[in-house]
Design a protein around this motif. Sequence first.
Motif, short mmCIF file in Angstrom:
data_model
loop_
_atom_site.label_atom_id
_atom_site.label_comp_id
_atom_site.label_asym_id
_atom_site.label_seq_id
_atom_site.Cartn_x
_atom_site.Cartn_y
_atom_site.Cartn_z
N PRO A 1 0.78 -1.16 0.13
CA PRO A 1 -0.04 0.14 -0.06
C PRO A 1 0.93 1.22 0.20
O PRO A 1 0.31 2.22 0.15
N TYR A 2 2.01 1.12 -0.35
CA TYR A 2 2.91 2.33 -0.10
C TYR A 2 3.29 3.11 -1.40
O TYR A 2 3.96 3.82 -1.37
N GLU A 3 2.57 2.98 -2.34
CA GLU A 3 2.46 3.81 -3.54
C GLU A 3 3.95 3.74 -4.23
O GLU A 3 4.53 5.13 -4.36
N VAL A 4 4.31 2.89 -4.79
CA VAL A 4 5.97 2.85 -5.17
C VAL A 4 5.58 3.43 -6.62
O VAL A 4 4.77 2.77 -7.26
N ALA B 1 8.71 5.39 3.60
CA ALA B 1 10.01 5.01 3.24
C ALA B 1 10.37 3.94 4.54
O ALA B 1 11.14 2.94 4.35
N GLY B 2 9.85 4.51 5.71
CA GLY B 2 10.36 3.72 7.01
C GLY B 2 9.74 2.16 6.73
O GLY B 2 10.20 1.23 7.30
N ALA B 3 8.44 2.35 6.39
CA ALA B 3 7.80 1.08 6.26
C ALA B 3 8.20 0.13 5.12
O ALA B 3 8.41 -1.10 5.55
N LEU B 4 8.95 0.70 4.14
CA LEU B 4 9.42 0.02 3.04
C LEU B 4 10.73 -0.67 3.70
O LEU B 4 11.12 -1.95 3.27
N CYS B 5 11.68 0.06 4.32
CA CYS B 5 12.77 -0.32 5.20
C CYS B 5 12.51 -1.49 6.02
O CYS B 5 13.11 -2.68 5.97
N ASP B 6 11.35 -1.41 6.88
CA ASP B 6 11.09 -2.27 7.77
C ASP B 6 10.56 -3.77 6.75
O ASP B 6 10.77 -5.09 7.31
N LEU B 7 10.09 -3.46 5.77
CA LEU B 7 9.45 -4.64 4.79
C LEU B 7 10.56 -5.59 4.57
O LEU B 7 10.49 -6.87 4.38
#
Length: 375
Positions: A201-204, A235-241
């Motif tokens: 859901p992070y709209e890449v 950005a933080g959420a994707l790094c966590d992913l």
Amino acid sequence: MRPETEAELAEMISAAKGPLHVRGGGTRQVGAASAGAVLETGGLSGVTLYEPGALTLVVRAGTPLAEVEAALAEDNQRLAFEPMDHRGLLGTQGEPTIGGVVAANVSGPRRIQAGACRDFLLGVRFVDGSGTVLKNGGRVMKNVTGYDLVKLMAGSWGTLGVLSEVSLKVLPQPETAACILIDGLSDAEAVTAMAQALGSPYEVTGAAHAPVGIDGYPVTMLRIEGFADSVKYRAGALCDLFSGHAVRAEHDPEAVAKGWRWVRDVELLHDRPGDVWRISCKPSDAPGLTAALKAEALLYDWGGGLIWALLPEGTDARKRLGAFGGHATLVRGSEASRRALGVFHPEPPAVAALSDGLRKRFDPRGILNPGLMSA
């Protein structure tokens, strides 16, 4: 020949006694070299209507792309489809024109999220092979009956008609952008990671992978854009992913922009000898296809749906790939390579018949870039 008005363009085409080599800025030498007199569209230049509030731009086809982008930037807007600049890859000069962008349907990394050039076309005006001025569409998206000439002209490479004016939907510039960098992934792991990011859901708005990046190691790149607080959170959420890998976030706007120009313009393959192939495929097929290619250098874009490959001069990528669900185009090659291998992927017989019928309908004398797309 360099017409200054649409009427002059129509008169020149109508009076032509033989083939015409239609050219915008002369920056994309793709396809067979068309014989005949050169017809340049650069005289058809200028923005005729720009309504920032309506996100609408109408511009003559010969207008330099840089001029269009500068006009949009003054109102903090942009062409969302992020057109590539081919000059570094092809070693050409000149100035890309907006008509050339449309004629080749040139689209960059953001295509995977925003869509292609043709998806932002609202209307076109062009002159067909008989010298007749035609127009289709307007300033808003709407349903049409009959030929959808707007979509048809995008990617036709000047073989159906010579564009004189285009209408485009534009979008606001985002407040900021960030790039998530994942180091050390194999090609298969990178395609899986890009698919995971694009499905999140992070709209890449960009997903690319270089098996050998600028520093000599594999790097996978994910772009996010938008309001500053949102970009920071995503950005933080994707790094966590992807915390199980070597991952970091780049927030410097200049560094992010530079990195995605590197992807957009395929800078990895600039100034390197050999033929450059552009392969469109299903992303999940990409690792297997590149293994068969045995390329000297590779760049994946569109989450793996677009592969740029450097092969030794004269190497037929299609033979190495075999049958697959996609197409391979020789974007950069010597005249000998282009003649021996052909440039555009062969069409299935039924599609080829439709394409030939369309060209005969719009260019009955066969004078507009003859043979360009058949080689």
